[in-house]
Write a protein that holds these residues in place. Sequence first.
Motif, PDB file in Angstrom:
ATOM      1  N   THR A   2       1.197  -1.159   0.174  1.00  0.00           N
ATOM      2  CA  THR A   2      -0.069   0.074  -0.506  1.00  0.00           C
ATOM      3  C   THR A   2       0.716   0.939  -0.301  1.00  0.00           C
ATOM      4  OG1 THR A   2      -0.374   0.121   2.116  1.00  0.00           O
ATOM      5  CG2 THR A   2      -1.822  -1.304   1.617  1.00  0.00           C
ATOM      6  N   LEU A   3       0.516   2.403  -0.503  1.00  0.00           N
ATOM      7  CA  LEU A   3       1.274   3.461  -0.401  1.00  0.00           C
ATOM      8  C   LEU A   3       1.351   3.926   1.048  1.00  0.00           C
ATOM      9  CD1 LEU A   3      -1.045   5.766  -3.287  1.00  0.00           C
ATOM     10  CD2 LEU A   3       1.421   5.227  -3.183  1.00  0.00           C
ATOM     11  N   LEU A   4       0.339   4.147   2.194  1.00  0.00           N
ATOM     12  CA  LEU A   4       1.307   3.787   3.420  1.00  0.00           C
ATOM     13  C   LEU A   4       2.323   3.444   3.680  1.00  0.00           C
ATOM     14  CD1 LEU A   4       0.194   5.911   6.136  1.00  0.00           C
ATOM     15  CD2 LEU A   4      -0.983   4.089   6.425  1.00  0.00           C
ATOM     16  N   ALA A   5       2.573   2.070   3.629  1.00  0.00           N
ATOM     17  CA  ALA A   5       3.196   0.667   4.058  1.00  0.00           C
ATOM     18  C   ALA A   5       4.929   1.695   3.107  1.00  0.00           C
ATOM     19  CB  ALA A   5       2.764  -0.437   3.364  1.00  0.00           C
ATOM     20  N   LEU A   6       4.546   1.938   2.009  1.00  0.00           N
ATOM     21  CA  LEU A   6       5.594   2.420   0.971  1.00  0.00           C
ATOM     22  C   LEU A   6       6.332   3.802   1.720  1.00  0.00           C
ATOM     23  CD1 LEU A   6       7.471   2.670  -1.659  1.00  0.00           C
ATOM     24  CD2 LEU A   6       5.765   4.374  -2.782  1.00  0.00           C
ATOM     25  N   ASP A   7       5.415   4.877   2.120  1.00  0.00           N
ATOM     26  CA  ASP A   7       5.691   5.764   3.016  1.00  0.00           C
ATOM     27  C   ASP A   7       6.554   5.219   4.180  1.00  0.00           C
ATOM     28  OD1 ASP A   7       4.595   7.299   1.273  1.00  0.00           O
ATOM     29  OD2 ASP A   7       3.018   8.250   3.216  1.00  0.00           O
ATOM     30  N   ASN A   8       6.119   4.659   4.806  1.00  0.00           N
ATOM     31  CA  ASN A   8       6.998   3.651   5.977  1.00  0.00           C
ATOM     32  C   ASN A   8       8.347   2.802   5.454  1.00  0.00           C
ATOM     33  OD1 ASN A   8       5.017   5.073   8.059  1.00  0.00           O
ATOM     34  ND2 ASN A   8       3.556   2.321   7.511  1.00  0.00           N
ATOM     35  N   TRP A   9       8.463   2.517   4.885  1.00  0.00           N
ATOM     36  CA  TRP A   9       9.387   1.902   3.711  1.00  0.00           C
ATOM     37  C   TRP A   9      10.970   3.392   3.049  1.00  0.00           C
ATOM     38  CZ3 TRP A   9      12.264   1.982  -0.004  1.00  0.00           C
ATOM     39  CH2 TRP A   9      13.572   1.451  -0.647  1.00  0.00           C
ATOM     40  N   VAL A  79      -6.446  11.842   2.715  1.00  0.00           N
ATOM     41  CA  VAL A  79      -7.127  12.032   3.927  1.00  0.00           C
ATOM     42  C   VAL A  79      -6.986  10.778   4.986  1.00  0.00           C
ATOM     43  CG1 VAL A  79      -8.588  13.613   5.896  1.00  0.00           C
ATOM     44  CG2 VAL A  79      -7.261  14.353   3.947  1.00  0.00           C
ATOM     45  N   LEU A  80      -8.161  10.337   4.201  1.00  0.00           N
ATOM     46  CA  LEU A  80      -9.156   9.064   5.212  1.00  0.00           C
ATOM     47  C   LEU A  80      -7.950   7.482   4.892  1.00  0.00           C
ATOM     48  CD1 LEU A  80     -12.376   9.009   3.582  1.00  0.00           C
ATOM     49  CD2 LEU A  80     -12.090   9.631   5.707  1.00  0.00           C
ATOM     50  N   THR A  81      -6.745   7.455   3.841  1.00  0.00           N
ATOM     51  CA  THR A  81      -6.230   6.474   4.627  1.00  0.00           C
ATOM     52  C   THR A  81      -4.484   7.525   5.315  1.00  0.00           C
ATOM     53  OG1 THR A  81      -5.149   7.656   1.607  1.00  0.00           O
ATOM     54  CG2 THR A  81      -6.916   5.867   2.145  1.00  0.00           C
ATOM     55  N   GLY A  82      -4.613   7.592   5.421  1.00  0.00           N
ATOM     56  CA  GLY A  82      -4.069   8.775   5.975  1.00  0.00           C
ATOM     57  C   GLY A  82      -2.275   9.042   5.281  1.00  0.00           C
ATOM     58  N   LEU A  83      -2.377   8.966   4.205  1.00  0.00           N
ATOM     59  CA  LEU A  83      -1.821   9.813   3.167  1.00  0.00           C
ATOM     60  C   LEU A  83      -1.437  11.161   3.685  1.00  0.00           C
ATOM     61  CD1 LEU A  83      -2.828   7.776  -0.189  1.00  0.00           C
ATOM     62  CD2 LEU A  83      -0.783   7.427   1.489  1.00  0.00           C
ATOM     63  N   GLU A  84      -2.321  12.034   4.207  1.00  0.00           N
ATOM     64  CA  GLU A  84      -2.368  13.553   4.043  1.00  0.00           C
ATOM     65  C   GLU A  84      -2.915  14.022   5.373  1.00  0.00           C
ATOM     66  OE1 GLU A  84      -2.366  16.081   0.716  1.00  0.00           O
ATOM     67  OE2 GLU A  84      -4.535  16.463   1.887  1.00  0.00           O
ATOM     68  N   THR A  85      -2.239  14.349   6.221  1.00  0.00           N
ATOM     69  CA  THR A  85      -2.712  14.749   7.572  1.00  0.00           C
ATOM     70  C   THR A  85      -3.386  15.800   7.416  1.00  0.00           C
ATOM     71  OG1 THR A  85      -0.877  16.238   8.227  1.00  0.00           O
ATOM     72  CG2 THR A  85      -0.463  13.829   8.957  1.00  0.00           C
ATOM     73  N   ILE A  86      -4.496  15.983   8.493  1.00  0.00           N
ATOM     74  CA  ILE A  86      -5.500  17.188   8.541  1.00  0.00           C
ATOM     75  C   ILE A  86      -4.343  18.482   8.516  1.00  0.00           C
ATOM     76  CG2 ILE A  86      -7.042  17.809   9.726  1.00  0.00           C
ATOM     77  CD1 ILE A  86      -8.332  16.004   8.940  1.00  0.00           C
ATOM     78  N   ASP A  87      -3.412  18.446   9.400  1.00  0.00           N
ATOM     79  CA  ASP A  87      -3.106  19.406   9.314  1.00  0.00           C
ATOM     80  C   ASP A  87      -2.133  20.250   7.465  1.00  0.00           C
ATOM     81  OD1 ASP A  87      -2.707  21.094  11.770  1.00  0.00           O
ATOM     82  OD2 ASP A  87      -1.213  20.059  12.616  1.00  0.00           O
ATOM     83  N   GLU A  88      -2.024  19.470   7.113  1.00  0.00           N
ATOM     84  CA  GLU A  88      -1.342  19.433   5.926  1.00  0.00           C
ATOM     85  C   GLU A  88      -2.706  19.749   5.544  1.00  0.00           C
ATOM     86  OE1 GLU A  88       2.565  15.898   5.948  1.00  0.00           O
ATOM     87  OE2 GLU A  88       0.243  15.026   5.067  1.00  0.00           O
ATOM     88  N   LEU A  89      -3.358  19.406   5.630  1.00  0.00           N
ATOM     89  CA  LEU A  89      -4.855  19.657   4.074  1.00  0.00           C
ATOM     90  C   LEU A  89      -4.949  21.190   4.480  1.00  0.00           C
ATOM     91  CD1 LEU A  89      -7.217  18.743   2.328  1.00  0.00           C
ATOM     92  CD2 LEU A  89      -8.217  18.304   4.346  1.00  0.00           C
ATOM     93  N   LYS A  90      -5.367  21.432   6.077  1.00  0.00           N
ATOM     94  CA  LYS A  90      -5.351  22.712   5.945  1.00  0.00           C
ATOM     95  C   LYS A  90      -4.272  24.009   5.666  1.00  0.00           C
ATOM     96  CE  LYS A  90      -7.020  22.112  11.215  1.00  0.00           C
ATOM     97  NZ  LYS A  90      -6.812  22.238  12.424  1.00  0.00           N
ATOM     98  N   ALA A  91      -3.678  23.127   5.584  1.00  0.00           N
ATOM     99  CA  ALA A  91      -2.435  24.222   5.009  1.00  0.00           C
ATOM    100  C   ALA A  91      -2.696  24.169   3.494  1.00  0.00           C
ATOM    101  CB  ALA A  91      -0.743  23.617   4.819  1.00  0.00           C
ATOM    102  N   ILE A  92      -3.427  23.343   2.791  1.00  0.00           N
ATOM    103  CA  ILE A  92      -3.225  23.172   1.010  1.00  0.00           C
ATOM    104  C   ILE A  92      -4.340  23.960   1.418  1.00  0.00           C
ATOM    105  CG2 ILE A  92      -4.161  22.032  -0.402  1.00  0.00           C
ATOM    106  CD1 ILE A  92      -2.560  19.450   0.437  1.00  0.00           C
ATOM    107  N   CYS A  93      -5.287  23.818   1.886  1.00  0.00           N
ATOM    108  CA  CYS A  93      -6.619  24.476   1.522  1.00  0.00           C
ATOM    109  C   CYS A  93      -6.077  26.181   1.564  1.00  0.00           C
ATOM    110  CB  CYS A  93      -7.903  24.643   2.381  1.00  0.00           C
ATOM    111  SG  CYS A  93      -8.308  22.598   2.563  1.00  0.00           S
TER     112      CYS A  93
END
Length: 281
Positions: A2-9, A79-93
């Motif tokens: 998964t992309l989240l697992a790829l992030d961790n790796w 956001v729902l999959t954890g690839l982006e945090t709420i704080d990151e979403l706020k900055a993107i908005c």
Amino acid sequence: MTLLALDNWLLKPRSPAGLSGFRRFLVEFVCFGLKEARACLFAGLFFTAVFLVPRAGLFGVPRYDLLLAIALAIQLWMVLTGLETIDELKAICLFHVIGFALEVFKTSGSIGSWSYPDFAYTKLFGVPLFSGFMYAAVGSYIIQAWRLFDLRVRHHPPYWMAGVMALLVYANFFTHHFIGDYRWYLAAGLCGLYARSEVVFRPFDQDRRMPLLLSFVLIGFFIWLAENISTFFSLWHYPNQMGAWSIVHVGKWSSWSLLVVMIFTIVANLKHIKARIHVPD
């Protein structure tokens, strides 16, 4: 994987024993490419939609409206999959709002720097709402790259000075229509401000460095390439492209590089504020 697992790796790679020479270069190059691709996830998916959605739209839904729905769906999924945090979403908005305000001004009748020729239900002041996501895509890339590359800046200038310069850069996008274009004066000021600054990043398991100013210019160049592709697919038009497509003037490269400085400064200042108040990521 998964992309989240790829992030961790990608964040915690295992270094093979005796890795050196050409093998190290190859491994670092591949990891660098993977991290860049992952950092561009939102931008890549969004601009893929730009190229795939027909200009006439689909199922009676105009193209600009579909692009807005797709951009929102991508953000929600990340956001729902954890690839982006709420704080990151706020900055993107925030980047979306900043970019959309600039779009409204630049496309207004008295300015007319470019235009969005197609119909859409989700146009506000003549600008489709999806347009802010093109600026948000740049912000998303910088935010994700900062985390994936464990990015740090050596010899960062005083944050308040960087903030003032970023504000002047943004203001110049508006005021140059009335009092002259001061981008090269601002660019000279930025060169002095960031002359000693280096970006430290980790492609694999060792830190690498490059001048921060060079990174601004390189990112601006790739955005300029994306802009050429977007205008070729008639996402928007500059006045000289109304009759037939032509390459976007190379001067836009400098504009995008300055915009990258502004977005980078916002991200850096937000992270600096969080660090000072000890808010964990």
